[in-house]
Design an enzyme around this catalytic site. Structure first.
Site, PDB file in Angstrom:
ATOM      1  N   GLY A  23       0.809  -1.222   0.000  1.00 37.41           N
ATOM      2  CA  GLY A  23       0.000   0.000   0.000  1.00 37.41           C
ATOM      3  C   GLY A  23       0.836   1.263   0.000  1.00 37.41           C
ATOM      4  N   GLU A 179       6.860   4.043  10.469  1.00 34.23           N
ATOM      5  CA  GLU A 179       7.204   4.853   9.294  1.00 34.23           C
ATOM      6  C   GLU A 179       6.650   6.260   9.479  1.00 34.23           C
ATOM      7  OE1 GLU A 179       9.306   4.200   6.771  1.00 34.23           O
ATOM      8  OE2 GLU A 179       8.893   6.338   6.772  1.00 34.23           O
ATOM      9  N   LEU A 239       2.112   7.004  17.384  1.00 30.22           N
ATOM     10  CA  LEU A 239       0.808   7.601  17.722  1.00 30.22           C
ATOM     11  C   LEU A 239       1.010   8.998  18.291  1.00 30.22           C
ATOM     12  CD1 LEU A 239      -1.105   4.663  19.504  1.00 30.22           C
ATOM     13  CD2 LEU A 239      -1.189   5.343  17.120  1.00 30.22           C
ATOM     14  N   SER A 287      -6.333  25.420   7.630  1.00 32.41           N
ATOM     15  CA  SER A 287      -6.950  24.737   6.493  1.00 32.41           C
ATOM     16  C   SER A 287      -8.403  24.434   6.816  1.00 32.41           C
ATOM     17  CB  SER A 287      -6.215  23.428   6.194  1.00 32.41           C
ATOM     18  OG  SER A 287      -6.411  22.513   7.253  1.00 32.41           O
ATOM     19  N   CYS A 294      -3.930   8.727   8.611  1.00 32.36           N
ATOM     20  CA  CYS A 294      -3.263   8.540   9.913  1.00 32.36           C
ATOM     21  C   CYS A 294      -3.800   9.369  11.060  1.00 32.36           C
ATOM     22  CB  CYS A 294      -1.776   8.824   9.755  1.00 32.36           C
ATOM     23  SG  CYS A 294      -0.940   7.512   8.890  1.00 32.36           S
ATOM     24  N   GLN A 296      -6.529  11.083  12.136  1.00 29.41           N
ATOM     25  CA  GLN A 296      -7.757  10.768  12.867  1.00 29.41           C
ATOM     26  C   GLN A 296      -7.679   9.369  13.483  1.00 29.41           C
ATOM     27  OE1 GLN A 296     -11.512  12.146  11.542  1.00 29.41           O
ATOM     28  NE2 GLN A 296     -12.421  10.125  11.701  1.00 29.41           N
TER      29      GLN A 296
END
Ligand code: UDX
Ligand code: ADP
Length: 491
Positions: A23, A179, A239, A287, A294, A296
């Site tokens: 992915g 990552e 996290l 924004s 990632c 949320q």
């Protein structure tokens, strides 16, 4: 946390790597490993044969790999250079696992939709399925690396599964190696990472496994950027990093609301704050709201973890980052409706951009999905243009359960344009949902000519020159900027 230092003993080199999951993370990450480590054979496998076929797709007439399943600037060139040399894409998962010295588990870990922890906890069944597969087919000992973002202590469950289901005599050393690449800049992030984090058990076997993985990265990453930590710290760091980044955006978006109400300019405020070395300038761009696979998901995961640990105040604190993000999206779409004289029914609204950020075709949790849903609920005619997201993906996102209950209505109300100007033709308003460079450089004069009047631009990314557009005749709303107030005291 320690900068990496290699153990004294000679390390068995890694010769073959298997990456389970082709992915957005596994594909680019292992492609860059193949680029920098020509002596290592890298095989990326996936259960989805269409995805693997797309990774193996031939060059187009101009010799470009334009049909890869992931769009990332620079990725196609790297795949072209390595594919067939030391980089392979395959559906033969078992063979690739069996031959590998090191296996990256890089499968999806979406938020659970039902059952215990629904809406918060990570769905770990893909991680578990791939771990079980590794146990079932391995005939030699291996290093197993968690690449997917996983809840804290997932490595312990992986170890139990591996130890209970594998052939006797085999050993599996489990590492966490999160990552940190961001989509749209994945190749440069992978080539020049701020840090490579490797979490291992604090045992001599754990340290050796970490050193063997570090030796892979050392082909191109300076040793001082490779850090070793305990397993649980490494899992939690991913996290935590995402939660902190998302929190900055929600904070600046909260400021944007104050700026709009007072006439302050959020860019000036963010710039002024970012000059403080303790704060720094990055991730302070106001924004319409953050998206992506990632932020949320990881915060929800953190909320779930905090609740499970009986830390409700911590859970509530992080939840607020998501609440603010949802509110930012709603606030922006409400602004469109209220500015267009409180109704957008039957009005043509051009939505420019559908990806969650520029330079990617990924739409997961994109703010554009919420905006389009809200516009549709107001019975507007929505015309969407995105340079990289295929039409089929846009319809898929807009007809997901939870986004819409009437699929046919979506087809009637939403159309896809082939260019930004085509989307603008006859539109009452243009909404910029993604910061693609081509929207900055659009022929805005032309857009104005072909739009209904008054012509409105709602810039959800703060990318256009509002003054220049106003000079053309547009009425412009930029996120985080109040209307140009002419104060009688000063004028
Ligand atoms: C993020 C993390 O940055 C990365 O380290 C991690 O590995 C995966 O999650 P990603 O989601 O790919 O990466 O992109 P990112 O650049 O972080 O942007 C996420 C969202 O935040 C996008 O919608 C982006 O437009 C938005 N954003 C980002 C802002 O709204 N303002 C900013 O200042 C920065
Ligand atoms: P990410 O953004 O984390 O890379 P993606 O959804 O883009 O997430 O990719 C995850 C990939 O993992 C998907 O292509 C999916 O088909 C694959 N996958 C999931 N489970 C398995 C499995 N058990 N074995 C092999 N591939 C898997």
């Amino acid at each position: 946390m320690l900068p990496f230092s290699a153990p004294d003993q000679a390390l068995a080199p890694i010769r073959r790597i298997c990456c389970v999951g082709a992915g957005y993370v596994g594909g680019p990450t292992c492609t860059v490993i193949a680029l920098n480590c020509p002596s290592i054979i890298v095989t990326i496998v996936d259960v989805n044969p269409d995805r693997i076929a797309a990774w193996n797709s031939p060059p187009d007439e101009e010799g470009n790999l334009s049909n890869l399943p992931v769009y990332e600037p620079g990725l196609a060139e790297v795949v072209k250079q390595c594919r067939g040399r030391n980089l392979f894409f395959s559906t033969d998962i078992d063979a690739a696992i069996e031959q590998a010295d090191l296996v990256f588990v890089s499968v999806n870990t979406p938020t659970k939709k039902s059952g215990m922890g629904a809406g918060f906890a990570a769905d770990l069944h893909y991680v578990e399925a791939s771990t079980r597969r590794i146990a079932a087919v391995s005939t030699s000992s291996k290093i197993i690396v968690e690449k997917s973002t996983v809840p804290c202590r997932t490595a312990a469950s992986m170890r139990t599964i591996l130890e209970s289901n594998s052939r006797p005599g085999l050993r599996f050393d489990i590492l966490s190696n999160p990552e940190f690449l961001a989509e749209g800049t994945a190749i440069s992030d992978l080539q020049n990472p701020d840090r490579v984090l490797i979490g291992s058990l604090d045992t001599s076997a754990g340290r050796i496994a970490a050193a063997r993985l570090a030796s892979v990265y050392e082909h191109w990453v300076p040793q001082y950027r490779i850090y070793t930590t305990g397993l649980w710290s490494s899992e939690l760091s991913k996290l935590a990093a995402n939660a902190l980044l998302a929190q900055r955006i929600s904070s600046v978006n909260a400021m944007a609301a104050i700026c709009e109400a007072t006439g302050a300019d959020v860019n000036e405020v963010a710039h002024a704050c970012g000059l403080d070395a303790r704060i720094g300038p990055k991730f302070l761009r106001a924004s319409v709201g953050f998206g992506g696979s990632c932020f949320q998901k990881d915060i929800l995961n953190l909320v779930y973890l905090s609740e499970s640990l009986n830390l409700p105040q911590v859970a509530e604190y992080w939840k607020q980052v998501i609440t603010m993000n949802e509110w930012s999206k709603t606030r922006f779409s409400n602004k469109v409706v209220s500015t267009l004289f409180n109704t957008i029914t039957e009005k043509r609204i051009a939505v420019l951009g559908f990806a969650f950020k520029k330079n990617t075709g990924d739409t997961r949790e994109s703010a554009a999905i919420t905006l389009c849903r809200n516009f549709r609920q107001e019975r507007a005619k929505v015309v969407i243009y995105d340079p990289k997201v295929p039409q089929s993906q846009i319809y898929l996102d807009l007809t997901e359960p939870g986004v819409v209950d009437d699929r046919e209505a979506v087809r009637q109300q939403v159309t896809i344009a082939c260019s930004a100007l085509e989307a603008c033709a006859g539109a009452e308003a243009v909404v910029i949902a993604t910061e693609w460079d081509e929207f900055k450089h659009l022929d805005w004069r032309k857009a104005y000519q072909i739009m209904s009047k008054p012509a409105f631009v709602f810039d959800g990314r703060g990318i256009v020159d509002a003054k220049a557009l106003r000079a053309i005749g547009f009425k412009v709303h930029s996120v985080g900027k109040g209307p140009e107030i002419v104060d009688p005291i000063w004028s």
